[in-house]
Design an enzyme around this catalytic site. Structure first.
Site, PDB file in Angstrom:
ATOM      1  N   ASN A   9       0.509  -0.824   0.150  1.00  0.00           N
ATOM      2  CA  ASN A   9       0.053  -0.151  -0.157  1.00  0.00           C
ATOM      3  C   ASN A   9       1.310   1.346  -0.460  1.00  0.00           C
ATOM      4  O   ASN A   9       1.379   1.638   1.166  1.00  0.00           O
ATOM      5  CB  ASN A   9      -0.650   0.424   0.807  1.00  0.00           C
ATOM      6  CG  ASN A   9      -1.583   1.318   1.663  1.00  0.00           C
ATOM      7  OD1 ASN A   9      -1.843   2.182   0.157  1.00  0.00           O
ATOM      8  ND2 ASN A   9      -2.300   1.732   2.787  1.00  0.00           N
ATOM      9  N   LYS A  11       0.382   3.971  -0.031  1.00  0.00           N
ATOM     10  CA  LYS A  11      -0.559   5.248   0.503  1.00  0.00           C
ATOM     11  C   LYS A  11      -0.319   6.537  -0.864  1.00  0.00           C
ATOM     12  O   LYS A  11      -0.698   6.015  -1.806  1.00  0.00           O
ATOM     13  CB  LYS A  11       0.448   5.631   1.841  1.00  0.00           C
ATOM     14  CG  LYS A  11      -0.404   4.209   2.860  1.00  0.00           C
ATOM     15  CD  LYS A  11       0.800   5.048   4.009  1.00  0.00           C
ATOM     16  CE  LYS A  11       1.031   4.370   4.884  1.00  0.00           C
ATOM     17  NZ  LYS A  11       0.361   4.021   6.232  1.00  0.00           N
ATOM     18  N   HIS A  96      -9.032   1.112   4.890  1.00  0.00           N
ATOM     19  CA  HIS A  96      -8.002   1.185   5.613  1.00  0.00           C
ATOM     20  C   HIS A  96      -8.123   2.486   6.608  1.00  0.00           C
ATOM     21  O   HIS A  96      -8.866   3.059   7.067  1.00  0.00           O
ATOM     22  CB  HIS A  96      -6.839   1.461   4.511  1.00  0.00           C
ATOM     23  CG  HIS A  96      -5.875   1.765   5.206  1.00  0.00           C
ATOM     24  ND1 HIS A  96      -5.251   2.836   6.037  1.00  0.00           N
ATOM     25  CD2 HIS A  96      -4.476   1.043   5.114  1.00  0.00           C
ATOM     26  CE1 HIS A  96      -4.670   2.411   5.833  1.00  0.00           C
ATOM     27  NE2 HIS A  96      -3.672   1.624   5.330  1.00  0.00           N
ATOM     28  N   GLU A  98      -6.436   4.513   7.687  1.00  0.00           N
ATOM     29  CA  GLU A  98      -6.433   5.919   7.596  1.00  0.00           C
ATOM     30  C   GLU A  98      -7.592   6.791   6.816  1.00  0.00           C
ATOM     31  O   GLU A  98      -7.966   8.132   6.868  1.00  0.00           O
ATOM     32  CB  GLU A  98      -5.211   6.231   6.254  1.00  0.00           C
ATOM     33  CG  GLU A  98      -3.900   6.275   7.601  1.00  0.00           C
ATOM     34  CD  GLU A  98      -2.980   5.498   6.886  1.00  0.00           C
ATOM     35  OE1 GLU A  98      -2.710   5.790   5.271  1.00  0.00           O
ATOM     36  OE2 GLU A  98      -1.824   5.000   7.094  1.00  0.00           O
ATOM     37  N   GLU A 168      -5.182  -4.933  10.817  1.00  0.00           N
ATOM     38  CA  GLU A 168      -4.013  -4.151  10.907  1.00  0.00           C
ATOM     39  C   GLU A 168      -4.554  -3.136  12.466  1.00  0.00           C
ATOM     40  O   GLU A 168      -5.617  -2.243  12.269  1.00  0.00           O
ATOM     41  CB  GLU A 168      -4.157  -2.922   9.912  1.00  0.00           C
ATOM     42  CG  GLU A 168      -4.147  -4.228   8.768  1.00  0.00           C
ATOM     43  CD  GLU A 168      -3.162  -2.496   7.636  1.00  0.00           C
ATOM     44  OE1 GLU A 168      -1.749  -2.658   7.219  1.00  0.00           O
ATOM     45  OE2 GLU A 168      -4.229  -2.047   6.573  1.00  0.00           O
ATOM     46  N   GLY A 174       2.249   2.355  11.015  1.00  0.00           N
ATOM     47  CA  GLY A 174       3.374   3.805  10.760  1.00  0.00           C
ATOM     48  C   GLY A 174       4.110   4.566  11.869  1.00  0.00           C
ATOM     49  O   GLY A 174       4.437   5.129  11.752  1.00  0.00           O
ATOM     50  N   SER A 213       3.404  -2.317  10.243  1.00  0.00           N
ATOM     51  CA  SER A 213       5.074  -2.340  10.749  1.00  0.00           C
ATOM     52  C   SER A 213       5.612  -3.170   9.759  1.00  0.00           C
ATOM     53  O   SER A 213       6.762  -3.443  10.733  1.00  0.00           O
ATOM     54  CB  SER A 213       5.354  -0.853  12.576  1.00  0.00           C
ATOM     55  OG  SER A 213       4.900  -0.455  12.081  1.00  0.00           O
TER      56      SER A 213
END
Ligand code: PEP
Length: 249
Positions: A9, A11, A96, A98, A168, A174, A213
């Site tokens: 991904n 992003k 996701h 985010e 996740e 991150g 991560s």
């Protein structure tokens, strides 16, 4: 044994020029272990570039990071499932963290996106995961199960729909923090058993990926964990050399 899925991904990283260079570098050097599928989720503006680079392959495919649930219309800045498919997406990420926590996407909206993808036979990967405060309050299981049930609640013929789940934990995305292989396995086992309630033995065919991560140094351990069928990788997938190492793990 299921086919492992290694998903990148990007992003909001790598525009079309960088995407083209990434795909050349990756595909020139990738020695497919033969047992896996690689998915690249680039920004939407790169989709045609990534899809063209992977057109001749079945083991490396392009995906899109997000879609709108409507077929078309006055939704400035959005892309529909059919448009994504037309541009070469062979899978879509839904929910996701985010999208959920930066853009306020709800479980109900995720459910509409899964439905929209299923309607046009675009496979989807539904992302679920708890925030740190939910984990600390002992709510991980409840949060993850709610996101799973509600996210899939509108998909017609779930038993025959093409989809994957990505667990996740938000606190691991991150941050450099990673769930232990044991913790990831425990949640994946719960997800699998909930899927069995919904779709019976077909649940055994649904890939459940871990993300948060993942790096070249922890990928092998996570991939070897029971019930972990693949990895969804953000930061460490943006650059071709780092991604190559993980994709070949
Ligand atoms: C992600 O974006 O899905 C992700 C897991 O990010 P990172 O690998 O950077 O934690």
């Amino acid at each position: 044994m299921k086919r492992p899925i290694l998903a990148a991904n990007w992003k909001m990283n790598n525009g079309p020029t960088a995407a083209k260079a990434f795909m050349s570098a990756f595909l020139e050097n990738y020695q497919p272990p033969g047992d896996r599928t690689v998915i690249i989720f680039p920004p939407a503006v790169d989709l045609i570039t990534v899809a063209a680079a992977t057109a001749a392959r079945t083991d490396v495919i392009a995906g899109i990071q997000n879609i709108h649930w409507a077929e078309k219309g006055a939704f400035t800045g959005e892309v529909s499932a059919m448009m994504a498919k037309d541009a070469g997406a062979r899978i879509v990420l839904v929910g996701h963290s985010e999208r959920r926590h930066v853009f306020g996407e709800t479980d109900a909206q995720c459910a509409k996106k899964c439905l929209a993808a299923a309607k046009v036979q675009l496979p989807f990967m539904l992302c679920i995961g708890e925030k740190i405060e939910q984990r600390e309050a002992g709510e991980t299981e409840a949060v993850v199960m709610r996101q799973l049930r509600e996210g899939l609640s509108q998909t017609p013929n779930l038993i025959s729909a093409e989809f994957m789940i990505a667990y996740e934990p938000v606190w691991a995305i991150g941050t450099g923090l990673t769930a232990s292989a044991t913790d990831a396995s425990a949640i994946h086992t719960l997800v699998r058993s909930e899927l069995k309630q919904m779709i019976g033995t077909r649940a055994n065919e649904i890939p459940i990926l871990y993300g948060g991560s993942v790096s070249a140094s922890n990928a092998a351990g996570l991939l070897a964990a029971p019930e972990v069928d693949g990895l969804l990788v953000g930061g460490a997938s943006v650059e071709a050399t780092s991604w190559l190492t993980i994709a070949q793990t």
